[in-house]
Design an enzyme around this catalytic site. Structure first.
Site, mmCIF file in Angstrom:
data_model
loop_
_atom_site.group_PDB
_atom_site.id
_atom_site.type_symbol
_atom_site.label_atom_id
_atom_site.label_comp_id
_atom_site.label_asym_id
_atom_site.label_seq_id
_atom_site.Cartn_x
_atom_site.Cartn_y
_atom_site.Cartn_z
ATOM 1 N N LYS A 157 0.840 -1.203 0.000
ATOM 2 C CA LYS A 157 0.000 0.000 0.000
ATOM 3 C C LYS A 157 0.873 1.250 0.000
ATOM 4 C CE LYS A 157 -3.852 -2.362 2.257
ATOM 5 N NZ LYS A 157 -4.627 -2.670 3.450
ATOM 6 N N GLN A 212 -4.253 -1.074 9.665
ATOM 7 C CA GLN A 212 -4.369 -2.448 9.158
ATOM 8 C C GLN A 212 -5.010 -3.358 10.203
ATOM 9 O OE1 GLN A 212 -3.623 -3.172 6.033
ATOM 10 N NE2 GLN A 212 -3.742 -5.387 6.060
ATOM 11 N N ASP A 266 -10.793 3.533 4.410
ATOM 12 C CA ASP A 266 -11.187 2.116 4.466
ATOM 13 C C ASP A 266 -12.699 1.957 4.591
ATOM 14 O OD1 ASP A 266 -9.353 0.074 4.254
ATOM 15 O OD2 ASP A 266 -8.642 0.274 6.307
HETATM 16 N N1 GUN Z 1 -6.642 -6.232 6.327
HETATM 17 C C1 GUN Z 1 -6.891 -6.937 5.202
HETATM 18 N N2 GUN Z 1 -7.397 -6.122 4.245
HETATM 19 C C2 GUN Z 1 -7.474 -4.890 4.779
HETATM 20 C C3 GUN Z 1 -7.922 -3.619 4.290
HETATM 21 O O1 GUN Z 1 -8.385 -3.461 3.158
HETATM 22 N N3 GUN Z 1 -7.835 -2.595 5.177
HETATM 23 C C4 GUN Z 1 -7.370 -2.738 6.446
HETATM 24 N N4 GUN Z 1 -7.342 -1.667 7.247
HETATM 25 N N5 GUN Z 1 -6.948 -3.896 6.922
HETATM 26 C C5 GUN Z 1 -7.005 -4.959 6.095
#
Ligand code: GUN
Length: 293
Positions: free
Chosen positions: A54, A98, A121
């Site tokens: 990311k 995350q 998110d």
């Molecule tokens: N863990 C797995 N996928 C994601 C996501 O898209 N966002 C976040 N914050 N955590 C994740």
């Protein structure tokens, strides 16, 4: 029948190129580049990889990445303090914490503390509420579900009147994709671990979205002939012949299902790359919401 493979990698590259152009136009107009703060607590290897990707991708499209790595013993108060600081920083437009988080931290408390205007998110209850209600324009759409909808649109899949079955009801995928499919006029069934006769429920699906995190759970005979299958799972399966000792497989038994479906997403290279592309879109959008700074 052999299914069309829905290439998320190629579509994600196209979406990222669009975002790159929008970011360049924004900065050329004298505005600050979009800034994305990522917060990783602990050292789960899969989460480390996701967050690294990311951060790298955000920089590649001209954004500024602010990375925070905190030890696994971090307290909820310490994390809330960081969130408050990030909420107040004008150069941070999007905040991503995350998940999963360590046990001592309540994810809901953290997600509610993120400013809804920086919630790229779409996990803040205000934003998921917008997504759930009729006649509302959501500020953000959850990244993986947004990526799935974009893939379905690109493939020309007709959703109005279609039977859609979503396997899994997580806050991050199952629930928001169900809401989006309802908005698109599909008839939606959300199936989960307590659902009776899962294979029969799945066989009703014109569009089947598997987001349960169980390697190859969905077998070929669960798939209605001609269905569109979206595989959200990313599971590590031991494989001594693989360089890393494992290979990635989805929630769907791909070899079997691709003989029955009309279209299917691969793992890797399907939904995964779209998640990051939509996160970048959301971050650009958050920066625009914030205006010039
Ligand atoms: N863990 C797995 N996928 C994601 C996501 O898209 N966002 C976040 N914050 N955590 C994740």
């Amino acid at each position: 029948m052999s299914a069309t493979i829905l290439d998320g990698k190629a579509l994600a590259a196209k979406v990222r190129a669009e975002t790159t152009a929008k970011v360049a136009a924004r900065t050329a107009a004298g505005k600050a580049p979009p800034g994305l703060a990522t917060v990783l607590v602990g050292n789960d290897p899969a989460s480390e990889t996701y967050v690294r990707n990311k951060r790298k991708s955000s920089e590649e499209v001209g954004m500024v990445s602010f990375g925070y790595e905190m030890p696994a013993e971090t307290s909820q108060e310490e994390l809330l303090k960081l969130i408050a600081e990030l909420n107040a920083r004008p150069e941070v437009h999007g905040i991503l914490v995350q998940v999963p988080l360590p046990k001592q931290i309540e994810a809901a408390a953290i997600q509610s503390a993120i400013s809804p205007k920086k919630d790229v998110d779409c996990l803040h209850p205000e934003n998921i509420g917008y997504l759930a209600q009729k006649g509302r324009e959501p500020r953000f759409v959850s990244c993986t579900p947004a990526g799935i909808m974009r893939m379905l649109a690109e493939a020309g899949v007709k959703l109005s009147g279609a039977n859609a079955v979503v396997l899994g009801r997580s806050n991050i995928v199952g629930m928001p994709i169900a809401l989006l499919l309802i908005k698109a006029d599909a008839t939606v069934t959300v199936a989960h671990s307590r659902t009776q006769d899962l294979p029969a429920v799945c066989r009703e699906a014109d569009v089947l979205v598997a987001a349960v995190g169980k390697a190859e759970m969905v077998r070929g005979e669960w798939v209605k002939p001609g269905a569109v299958v979206i595989d959200v799972g990313v599971n590590r399966m031991e494989d001594a012949s693989a360089k890393r000792g494992y290979r990635l497989v989805g929630d769907v038994a791909f070899a079997e299902a691709s003989q029955v479906a009309s279209a299917i997403t691969p793992v890797p290279g399907g939904v995964g790359p779209m998640t990051i592309a939509m996160l970048l879109e959301n971050t650009y959008h958050a920066a625009e919401l914030a205006g010039g700074s």
